[in-house]
Design an enzyme around this catalytic site. Structure first.
Site, PDB file in Angstrom:
ATOM      1  N   GLU A 130       0.849  -1.193   0.000  1.00  0.00           N
ATOM      2  CA  GLU A 130       0.000   0.000   0.000  1.00  0.00           C
ATOM      3  C   GLU A 130       0.891   1.251   0.000  1.00  0.00           C
ATOM      4  OE1 GLU A 130      -4.105   1.216   2.205  1.00  0.00           O
ATOM      5  OE2 GLU A 130      -2.407   0.834   3.516  1.00  0.00           O
ATOM      6  N   GLY A 264       1.977   0.804  11.507  1.00  0.00           N
ATOM      7  CA  GLY A 264       1.655  -0.073  12.623  1.00  0.00           C
ATOM      8  C   GLY A 264       1.409  -1.484  12.156  1.00  0.00           C
ATOM      9  N   MET A 266      -0.522  -3.798   8.403  1.00  0.00           N
ATOM     10  CA  MET A 266      -1.090  -3.721   7.056  1.00  0.00           C
ATOM     11  C   MET A 266      -2.044  -4.879   6.846  1.00  0.00           C
ATOM     12  SD  MET A 266      -1.409  -2.275   4.179  1.00  0.00           S
ATOM     13  CE  MET A 266      -2.399  -2.876   2.809  1.00  0.00           C
ATOM     14  N   GLU A 267      -3.218  -4.568   6.270  1.00  0.00           N
ATOM     15  CA  GLU A 267      -4.333  -5.494   6.196  1.00  0.00           C
ATOM     16  C   GLU A 267      -4.286  -6.444   5.012  1.00  0.00           C
ATOM     17  OE1 GLU A 267      -5.932  -1.584   4.244  1.00  0.00           O
ATOM     18  OE2 GLU A 267      -4.560  -2.126   5.850  1.00  0.00           O
ATOM     19  N   ASN A 268      -3.131  -6.984   4.663  1.00  0.00           N
ATOM     20  CA  ASN A 268      -3.072  -7.965   3.586  1.00  0.00           C
ATOM     21  C   ASN A 268      -4.091  -9.075   3.856  1.00  0.00           C
ATOM     22  OD1 ASN A 268      -0.576  -6.606   2.744  1.00  0.00           O
ATOM     23  ND2 ASN A 268       0.342  -7.702   4.459  1.00  0.00           N
ATOM     24  N   HIS A 298      -8.097  -3.518  14.392  1.00  0.00           N
ATOM     25  CA  HIS A 298      -8.190  -2.624  13.227  1.00  0.00           C
ATOM     26  C   HIS A 298      -7.934  -3.410  11.943  1.00  0.00           C
ATOM     27  CE1 HIS A 298      -7.421   1.406  11.218  1.00  0.00           C
ATOM     28  NE2 HIS A 298      -6.802   0.581  10.383  1.00  0.00           N
ATOM     29  N   GLU A 299      -6.858  -4.189  11.930  1.00  0.00           N
ATOM     30  CA  GLU A 299      -6.520  -4.950  10.715  1.00  0.00           C
ATOM     31  C   GLU A 299      -7.536  -6.051  10.453  1.00  0.00           C
ATOM     32  OE1 GLU A 299      -4.356  -3.477   8.974  1.00  0.00           O
ATOM     33  OE2 GLU A 299      -3.748  -2.185  10.632  1.00  0.00           O
ATOM     34  N   HIS A 302     -10.513  -4.738   8.720  1.00  0.00           N
ATOM     35  CA  HIS A 302     -10.235  -4.495   7.305  1.00  0.00           C
ATOM     36  C   HIS A 302     -10.510  -5.723   6.432  1.00  0.00           C
ATOM     37  CE1 HIS A 302      -8.737  -0.483   6.789  1.00  0.00           C
ATOM     38  NE2 HIS A 302      -7.691  -0.624   7.589  1.00  0.00           N
ATOM     39  N   GLU A 321     -10.057   3.492   6.471  1.00  0.00           N
ATOM     40  CA  GLU A 321      -9.320   3.540   7.729  1.00  0.00           C
ATOM     41  C   GLU A 321     -10.215   3.935   8.905  1.00  0.00           C
ATOM     42  OE1 GLU A 321      -6.612   2.201   7.905  1.00  0.00           O
ATOM     43  OE2 GLU A 321      -5.978   2.171   5.821  1.00  0.00           O
TER      44      GLU A 321
END
Length: 862
Positions: A130, A264, A266-268, A298-299, A302, A321
């Site tokens: 990203e 922090g 990443m939502e892969n 949070h992730e 996503h 986000e």
């Protein structure tokens, strides 16, 4: 030439022309231990709407060897330039492009990052794509609305593990062949490769079974508290699947703690990467565990909002986000087994403070920002996108109702699964479930910039009975350079009435006696519900923090809070008052010396450790930047004396003791205080319950280096105790912090004159280089900064250049001369829009500090 940029218009044209079906990506990473480049072979199947049309596929690579389109070879020298491969003469219907290239490992945290652990000398790889960096690893149509399936084949060194979005297969001859993914965007594909340590479990509920994995480097395995991480993860699965009414959409869920990560996490899809500083090597406070849990949640959120349903273009990044932030904190607040039911206090204390700061910069923008190209979005991961957006989303939930909100979200997921959407798709679903017209709300909240101020206007009679109560809303002028007009907005707020239940001068609590919830709209809103009621000790607007607005206390409430801020029974109103006081200090409405007095009077009663640690940071910043320079040393002495007193009196072994130890180390200054740091390091003196462990040792060493007590010999000796990646970063900070011309020149050269430092080490060097009590020593670097920053921006990767542009800006040189130099550079250097924005933001910090210093000086003479 486009360089590495892509405009929204180009993306829209390409999306109209092309429909992408599948990628087959074959990577030879067998030489990863040595580094260099690797072979990348990409085959993409896609449809074109026209015969004879032209388009392009994205790639950033040192060399392209072959390009074949529909079986016909194209000359790479003719079709590959900058970051694009031209695709001429497309067929209507199915097309196939195959690209063979050499791609490069990076040390910047972008693309395929390569890191060698100093503990075992093994290489560890991970991808970070990203916004536009999948193209650094394989040829791709690099925009979120051209979704496809991805099948990865990876050759890796023997004994290594390869993790991707699909379940991990059994390798054959060190080749890992993954099953195709569902249709997803390029930026959430992932590969994590290396001799990683792993722990596995499963999420099981109502017949559902999702494999769970946690990965880290073996050198961190002893610190990996996997049970706690799995616990938070399971709570997230429970809560999100219930609220979203949609089963987790991928086949497994891995969380990979990786080194030198810029963000922090990443939502892969199904393979979330998380910075490995969240594997705690030393004792941390509960605030750190809460932050880690919020990041995990949070992730996970996503996976639905962002991965299952994805924005069409980056102007809806805020929604991506903000939704993840809002729902992660709501999960912490409302899940019955959560350790952090006070998470909205943390949100008010940290996220909203970030939002208020960002919204007062010259770069302030509507939540739904105008994203013209990739350069715009790269600098838009900011406090408006994340924190203001989540704050407004919280207000939207209050406006439409929580049940109605989630029913709308459920319909949205079902209607758009594995597709792309715009904001209007979500708002339309919410209008259906709530019956509310969200057009005006959206226009005023999402399409305008700036912040509102709410003030109470109260009249009472001789007996203290309220005869008139109204709320005045202000829309201050936007900062110079900001686009747009001040806007009054509709607010859903609560008004809290608090009384002190103890005798004056004795113990007691500020307790809420009454709460009134209402809509505030326009310049003045009457609150007749409070007329005829005896005036309480404190009247708090925006109680429960429902809306996004700066709040001011009336004169009587402010006077009472100044004496009793720590006495609020609940943590959230305390946090709101702390935030208001900090905001007033930043706005030069409260003198720094008065802010310090307020903190010292109330912080001892503050139970929320996250709030305490925020106050530590804010007091230090206020004294160093916002105080009258002639009073700065006296205020620092007063503060540091207080930190030591609290350190000695705090509960042994508790979070507050650790926090006060770090606060003390940050500003220790007298010979006696510095002697104590050395004695604690050497074990000649102890404080009951305080474990001077690895991370705390480095905090002491860095301070002793910054004041000239420690030099290379002591720093090197500490690194020998901690020969790890973290130790390397801490040592780099300590070396750069030393107060000598030689140390500063060495640090500057390593960042500015060389491009060899990895992202995390460069960040550490910059953190050490900038010391607020070394202003005179650093003064010559103001000219040097403006001489090099544009070249750095034009020649380094985005992450590396942004660290330099923001980290080395002379923000501690609070003087009109700094503003003048900045203005002259902005007028003459012709920086890109993104660099202009970052430098302008830094300039506004100096401007704000000058105003605050003047207010503090005036308070001295008043």
């Amino acid at each position: 030439m486009p360089g590495t940029n892509l405009t929204r218009e180009e993306a829209q044209q390409r999306a109209k022309l092309l429909t992408v079906d599948s990628y087959e990506v074959d990577l030879d990473l067998s030489g990863a231990q040595e580094g260099g480049t690797y072979r990348s072979v990409t085959t993409v199947r896609f449809d074109s709407a026209e015969t004879g049309a032209e388009s392009f596929i994205d790639l950033v690579a040192p060399a392209v060897h072959e390009v074949t389109l529909n079986g016909d070879p194209l000359d790479p020298a003719e079709v590959f330039a900058d970051s694009r491969i031209a695709l001429p003469g497309l067929l209507e219907g199915r097309n196939v492009v195959r690209v063979v290239a050499d791609c490069a490992y990076t040390n910047t945290g972008e693309g395929l990052h390569r890191f060698v652990d100093p503990v075992d000398q093994q290489a560890y790889l991970y991808t970070q794509f990203e916004v536009p960096d999948a193209r650094r690893v394989f040829a791709s149509f690099e925009q979120p609305d051209l979704k496809a399936t991805f099948q990865f084949t990876v050759k890796a060194p023997s004994g290594w593990t390869v993790i991707s979005n699909s379940p991990t297969p059994e390798p054959k001859d060190d080749v890992w062949v993954f099953e195709p993914t569902p249709r997803i965007s390029t930026y959430i594909t992932a590969l994590i490769v290396g001799p990683y340590h792993s722990v596995h479990s499963v999420y099981e509920k109502d017949g559902q079974s999702v494999p769970l994995g946690i990965y880290c480097r073996p050198s961190l395995a002893e610190f990996l508290d996997s049970d706690a991480i799995f616990e938070v993860t399971r709570q997230g699965f429970d809560w999100f699947q219930e609220k979203f009414d949609y089963a987790y959409p991928f086949e497994k869920y891995d969380q990979l703690f990786v080194p030198e990560f810029n963000a922090g996490a990443m939502e892969n899809a199904g393979a979330v990467t998380i910075r490995d500083q969240y594997v705690f090597r030393s004792k941390v406070t509960d605030a750190a565990y809460e932050l880690r849990a919020e990041t995990i949640l949070h992730e996970l959120a996503h996976m639905w909002f962002g991965d299952l349903v994805t924005m069409e273009w980056w102007n809806d990044l805020w929604l991506n986000e903000s939704f993840a932030t809002y729902t992660s904190i709501a999960c912490q607040a409302y899940h019955p087994d959560s350790r952090w039911p006070h998470s909205w206090t943390t949100f008010a204390n940290s996220m909203k403070t970030w939002a208020y700061r960002q919204d007062q910069l010259p770069s302030t923008h509507p939540i739904m920002a105008e994203i013209r190209d990739l350069d715009d979005v790269l600098v838009n991961f900011d406090g408006i996108t994340y924190a203001k957006g989540a704050s407004v989303l919280k207000q939207l939930v209050a406006y439409v109702g929580m049940d109605e909100f989630f029913r709308g979200v459920q319909a949205y997921f079902k209607a758009h699964a594995f597709g792309n959407t715009r904001l209007s798709d979500l708002l339309g679903a919410l209008e259906q479930t709530s019956g509310r017209d969200l057009g005006t709300w959206s226009q005023k909240w999402l399409q305008t910039a700036g912040i509102n101020i709410l003030r109470p206007e109260i009249e009472t009679d001789a007996d203290g009975v309220i005869t008139s109560f109204a709320i005045r809303q202000e829309a201050p002028a936007l900062p110079a350079g900001a686009q747009g007009e001040p806007t009054l907005r509709p607010h859903r707020i609560a008004v809290g009435l608090y009384d002190f239940d103890g005798a004056e001068g004795g113990s007691g609590k500020l307790v809420r006696d009454e709460r009134v919830e209402l809509d505030v709209d326009g310049e003045l809103t009457a609150v007749p519900q409070l007329v005829g009621r005896r005036r309480p000790d404190v009247i708090l607007l925006n109680d429960d923090d429902l809306s996004y607005a700066k709040v001011r206390l009336d004169e009587d409430s402010l006077a009472f809070v100044t004496e009793h801020l720590g006495d609020f029974e609940s943590s959230l109103p305390r946090a709101l008052c702390w935030a208001s006081a900090w905001d007033m200090t930043r706005d030069a409405e409260l003198a720094t010396r008065d802010y310090l007095a307020l903190v010292l009077s109330g912080i001892g009663k503050e139970s929320d450790i996250g709030v305490v640690q925020s106050l530590h940071r804010q007091v230090k910043l206020a004294i160093e930047l916002y105080a009258d320079p002639t009073a700065r040393e006296a205020l620092l002495t007063r503060w540091t004396d207080a930190t030591l007193a609290h350190l000695r009196s705090a509960e042994a072994g508790g979070d507050h003791q650790l926090a006060w130890a770090r606060a003390f180390a940050a500003t220790a200054r007298t010979p006696e205080q510095l002697d104590l740091l050395e004695a604690l390091l050497e074990g000649r003196e102890t404080i009951e319950g305080l474990a001077v462990d690895t991370e705390l040792r480095w905090a002491f060493v860095q301070r002793l280096a910054a004041v000239g007590r420690f030099d290379e010999a002591e720093i090197a000796a500490e690194y020998e105790r901690d020969k790890t990646a973290a130790g390397e970063r801490h040592a780099a900070t300590a070396r750069a912090a030393r107060p000598s011309e030689e140390a500063k020149a060495e640090a500057w050269a390593s960042v500015v004159e060389s491009d060899k430092l990895p992202n995390a080490v460069q960040e550490a060097v910059i953190a050490g280089f900038v010391q607020t009590d070394q202003r005179e020593l650093l003064a010559p670097y103001t000219d040097k900064y403006f001489a090099v920053v544009k070249e750095i921006w034009d020649t380094r990767s985005h992450e590396i250049a942004q660290q330099v542009a923001t980290g080395l800006y002379p923000g501690i040189q609070v003087a009109q001369e700094t503003l003048a130099q900045t203005d002259a550079w902005l007028a003459s250097a012709e920086p890109s829009a993104a660099l202009r924005r970052l430098v302008s933001e830094s300039r506004s910090g100096v401007e704000r500090a000058l105003k605050a210093q003047a207010a503090d000086a005036q308070a001295t003479t008043a």
